[in-house]
Design a protein around this motif. Structure first.
Motif, short mmCIF file in Angstrom:
data_model
loop_
_atom_site.label_atom_id
_atom_site.label_comp_id
_atom_site.label_asym_id
_atom_site.label_seq_id
_atom_site.Cartn_x
_atom_site.Cartn_y
_atom_site.Cartn_z
N GLU A 4 11.79 2.45 4.13
CA GLU A 4 10.40 2.62 4.57
C GLU A 4 10.12 1.55 5.61
O GLU A 4 10.28 0.36 5.36
CB GLU A 4 9.42 2.50 3.39
N LYS A 63 10.74 -0.34 -6.78
CA LYS A 63 10.66 -1.07 -5.51
C LYS A 63 10.92 -2.56 -5.63
O LYS A 63 10.81 -3.29 -4.65
CB LYS A 63 9.26 -0.85 -4.89
N GLU A 88 7.71 -0.64 7.79
CA GLU A 88 6.33 -1.09 7.60
C GLU A 88 6.03 -2.37 8.41
O GLU A 88 6.91 -3.20 8.62
CB GLU A 88 6.04 -1.36 6.11
N ASP A 131 10.46 -1.66 3.16
CA ASP A 131 10.11 -1.47 1.74
C ASP A 131 11.12 -0.47 1.19
O ASP A 131 10.98 0.73 1.37
CB ASP A 131 8.67 -0.94 1.65
N TYR A 172 0.84 -1.20 0.00
CA TYR A 172 0.00 0.00 0.00
C TYR A 172 0.87 1.25 0.00
O TYR A 172 1.78 1.37 0.80
CB TYR A 172 -0.96 -0.02 1.20
N GLY A 223 2.40 0.01 4.40
CA GLY A 223 2.67 1.43 4.19
C GLY A 223 3.56 1.99 5.27
O GLY A 223 3.70 1.40 6.35
N THR A 224 4.17 3.12 4.95
CA THR A 224 5.17 3.69 5.87
C THR A 224 4.73 5.06 6.39
O THR A 224 4.11 5.83 5.66
CB THR A 224 6.54 3.81 5.17
MN MN Z 1 6.06 1.41 1.24
#
Ligand code: MN
Length: 298
Positions: free
Chosen positions: A140, A184, A142, A171, A90, A253-254
């Motif tokens: 990141e 990524k 997560e 991430d 995400y 998500g971060t």
């Molecule tokens: Mn991320």
């Protein structure tokens, strides 16, 4: 239960050493009991373990309670699920991260993307920076959600029943305007570990404190309470499009505080009731291509 993959592909449970020894953790080897060939290819043993876990759980707990195990510090940790069906991720799922990135592409507007499964590494591996000297590569921090039960069109109300457990996830991302999946999906860009903690041991994941340090300097410090799309809705949204399978990984998500990592850095991530890992960063020699040879667009 804390499940690890380690050494040559063995699967084990991590338990506390009751005596309070210097190494407080031990690993109980479950490989034979689970019927896993550590050297199998493709390495899908953990996917099968997750699929059948509830059936096997009582026998595994029996084995764990009677086995002596080996020193956890002596184990070389591998990524827990090296060959999942997919890694869902995400974007922009914390408002403070959206602000720092000047982004309006929130996860509740954009939905999810995928990362290459081949980018997965474990807690004792190293993040390899591509040979792109003009580019910044960011960390990141997560929480990873590991799917336990297959499903399509899972409602948010039922989502928690489909979660097997949780792990720490880095991430790693090349900043830029190119396709996000490419930026990524470089090898080593999805660090998952140090183990999977089963959902029963974590309990409610809606307010887990998570932190990330680069060289012991705190860079990210947040809680899953601030997620824009929460964990049940991430499962619901992903499964509205794609069937989720045991072992699938969701990078949730971060928060704010992302920043560059360079050769020689050590990235440490810690998530409350989940775990902690310290991962070195090394400069690699691969990764140049004609897309990244173009001038950086800002
Ligand atoms: Mn991320």
């Amino acid at each position: 239960m804390k499940l690890v993959r380690y050494d040559d592909g063995r699967i084990g449970a991590v338990v506390n050493e009751p005596s309070g020894a210097a190494d407080p953790l031990r690993v109980i080897d479950l490989t034979a009991a689970l019927g896993i060939d550590p050297l199998e290819w493709p390495p899908v043993g953990m996917v099968r373990v997750i699929k059948h876990f509830e059936d096997d759980r009582a026998a595994l707990e029996q084995l764990i309670s009677s086995a002596r195990g080996t020193q956890f510090n002596a184990a070389r940790l591998l990524t827990p699920v090296p060959w999942p069906n997919k890694v869902i991720a995400y974007p922009v799922n914390y408002i403070d991260h959206a602000t720092e990135m000047k982004s309006t592409g929130f996860a509740d507007v954009q939905g999810f993307f995928l990362k290459a499964n081949s980018s997965l590494i474990g807690a004792h591996d190293a993040i390899e920076l591509p040979a792109l000297p003009d580019r910044s590569v960011h960390h990141e921090c997560e929480l990873a959600v590991i799917i336990g039960r297959e499903g399509r069109g899972i409602s948010a109300a039922d989502a928690m029943d489909h979660i097997f457990g949780y792990a720490c996830l880095l991430d790693i991302t090349i900043r830029g305007k190119e396709e996000r999946v490419m930026r990524k999906s470089y090898d080593t860009f999805t660090v998952v570990g140090p183990w999977i903690v089963t959902a029963d041991e974590v309990g409610d994941p809606s307010d887990l404190h998570m932190q990330l340090w680069v060289n012991d300097q705190l860079k990210q410090d947040a809680t899953t309470r601030d997620l824009l799309v929460d964990i049940p809705n991430m499962v619901a949204l992903a499964s509205s499009a794609a069937t989720l399978y045991p072992g699938d990984i969701i990078a949730t998500g971060t928060p704010a505080g992302v920043g560059p990592i360079v050769d020689g850095d050590i990235v440490t991530i810690e998530i409350e009731r989940v775990g902690r890992m310290r991962v070195p960063v090394k400069q690699g020699t691969k990764g140049r291509n004609f897309v990244f040879d173009r001038p950086l667009k800002t």
